[in-house]
Write a protein that holds these residues in place. Structure first.
Motif, PDB file in Angstrom:
ATOM      1  N   SER A  34       0.809  -1.208   0.000  1.00  0.00           N
ATOM      2  CA  SER A  34       0.000   0.000   0.000  1.00  0.00           C
ATOM      3  C   SER A  34       0.847   1.266   0.000  1.00  0.00           C
ATOM      4  CB  SER A  34      -0.958   0.014   1.190  1.00  0.00           C
ATOM      5  OG  SER A  34      -0.249   0.287   2.398  1.00  0.00           O
ATOM      6  N   TYR A  35       2.143   1.147   0.286  1.00  0.00           N
ATOM      7  CA  TYR A  35       3.020   2.317   0.318  1.00  0.00           C
ATOM      8  C   TYR A  35       3.503   2.626  -1.080  1.00  0.00           C
ATOM      9  CZ  TYR A  35       3.144   3.148   5.280  1.00  0.00           C
ATOM     10  OH  TYR A  35       2.791   3.493   6.561  1.00  0.00           O
ATOM     11  N   GLY A  36       3.139   3.821  -1.560  1.00  0.00           N
ATOM     12  CA  GLY A  36       3.499   4.202  -2.919  1.00  0.00           C
ATOM     13  C   GLY A  36       2.728   3.355  -3.911  1.00  0.00           C
ATOM     14  N   MET A  37       3.154   3.425  -5.153  1.00  0.00           N
ATOM     15  CA  MET A  37       2.480   2.666  -6.204  1.00  0.00           C
ATOM     16  C   MET A  37       3.363   1.529  -6.721  1.00  0.00           C
ATOM     17  SD  MET A  37      -0.560   3.872  -6.570  1.00  0.00           S
ATOM     18  CE  MET A  37      -1.117   3.325  -8.160  1.00  0.00           C
ATOM     19  N   THR A  38       4.651   1.801  -6.944  1.00  0.00           N
ATOM     20  CA  THR A  38       5.474   0.804  -7.638  1.00  0.00           C
ATOM     21  C   THR A  38       6.825   0.512  -6.992  1.00  0.00           C
ATOM     22  OG1 THR A  38       6.318   2.543  -9.080  1.00  0.00           O
ATOM     23  CG2 THR A  38       4.470   1.242  -9.905  1.00  0.00           C
ATOM     24  N   VAL A  39       7.342   1.390  -6.172  1.00  0.00           N
ATOM     25  CA  VAL A  39       8.691   1.208  -5.645  1.00  0.00           C
ATOM     26  C   VAL A  39       8.825  -0.120  -4.919  1.00  0.00           C
ATOM     27  CG1 VAL A  39      10.473   2.098  -4.092  1.00  0.00           C
ATOM     28  CG2 VAL A  39       9.183   3.671  -5.515  1.00  0.00           C
ATOM     29  N   PHE A  40       7.879  -0.460  -4.048  1.00  0.00           N
ATOM     30  CA  PHE A  40       7.951  -1.694  -3.272  1.00  0.00           C
ATOM     31  C   PHE A  40       7.175  -2.847  -3.925  1.00  0.00           C
ATOM     32  CE2 PHE A  40       8.390   1.177   0.677  1.00  0.00           C
ATOM     33  CZ  PHE A  40       9.743   1.297   0.466  1.00  0.00           C
ATOM     34  N   ALA A  41       6.725  -2.666  -5.159  1.00  0.00           N
ATOM     35  CA  ALA A  41       5.966  -3.705  -5.851  1.00  0.00           C
ATOM     36  C   ALA A  41       6.908  -4.630  -6.619  1.00  0.00           C
ATOM     37  CB  ALA A  41       4.946  -3.065  -6.777  1.00  0.00           C
ATOM     38  N   PHE A  42       7.571  -5.498  -5.881  1.00  0.00           N
ATOM     39  CA  PHE A  42       8.452  -6.482  -6.536  1.00  0.00           C
ATOM     40  C   PHE A  42       8.411  -7.783  -5.763  1.00  0.00           C
ATOM     41  CE2 PHE A  42      11.058  -4.192  -3.491  1.00  0.00           C
ATOM     42  CZ  PHE A  42      11.825  -5.172  -2.883  1.00  0.00           C
TER      43      PHE A  42
END
Length: 144
Positions: free
Chosen positions: A136-144
């Motif tokens: 839920s934090y940010g949109m893409t930085v932690f989406a891995f």
């Protein structure tokens, strides 16, 4: 192998892969035109389950290079770099989105980020309550 040793090995290997090519730019010929110069932005992002990086089991590591162009093993490198530029590389500036609803289940997830952002050293570690909260934090930085 202890968890701390696994994290150290993971960070060392990925940092070498990301920062190794940057070492050559420090000794580049002074004849480069000013338009060819840029401040490096290369990060290694890791995630794992645990209270902190010291006791977490590493599960995934990705690289993210944002200068001169977006690249790396991050699945959304272009969008992640844009998001980081929007917060001027300050990962503390990433906030939870209002449109995401997560359970209160406690299954801690640790994210670490190490490297350089526009030539300045970055060292970030944050423990989220669970995977949903992390996403839920940010949109893409932690989406891995």
């Amino acid at each position: 192998m202890p968890n701390t040793a696994r994290w150290a090995a993971t960070l060392t290997l990925t940092a070498t892969a990301v920062c190794g090519p940057l070492m050559g730019s420090a000794t580049a010929a002074p004849s480069l035109a000013p338009s060819g110069l840029y401040a490096p932005s290369a990060l290694v992002l890791t995630t794992g389950h645990g209270q902190s990086a010291a006791d977490a089991t590493p599960e995934r590591a990705v690289t993210l290079n944002c200068a001169p162009t977006a690249s790396g093993t991050h699945p959304a490198a272009v969008d992640a770099c844009a998001e980081l530029r929007g917060i001027k590389g300050d990962l503390e500036g990433l906030t939870a989105r209002n449109d995401v609803f997560c359970t209160r289940q406690y299954d801690p997830v640790v994210v670490t980020v190490a490297g350089v952002w526009q030539g300045k050293r970055v060292a970030y570690e944050h423990t989220f309550a669970n995977e949903c909260v992390k996403s839920s934090y940010g949109m893409t930085v932690f989406a891995f």
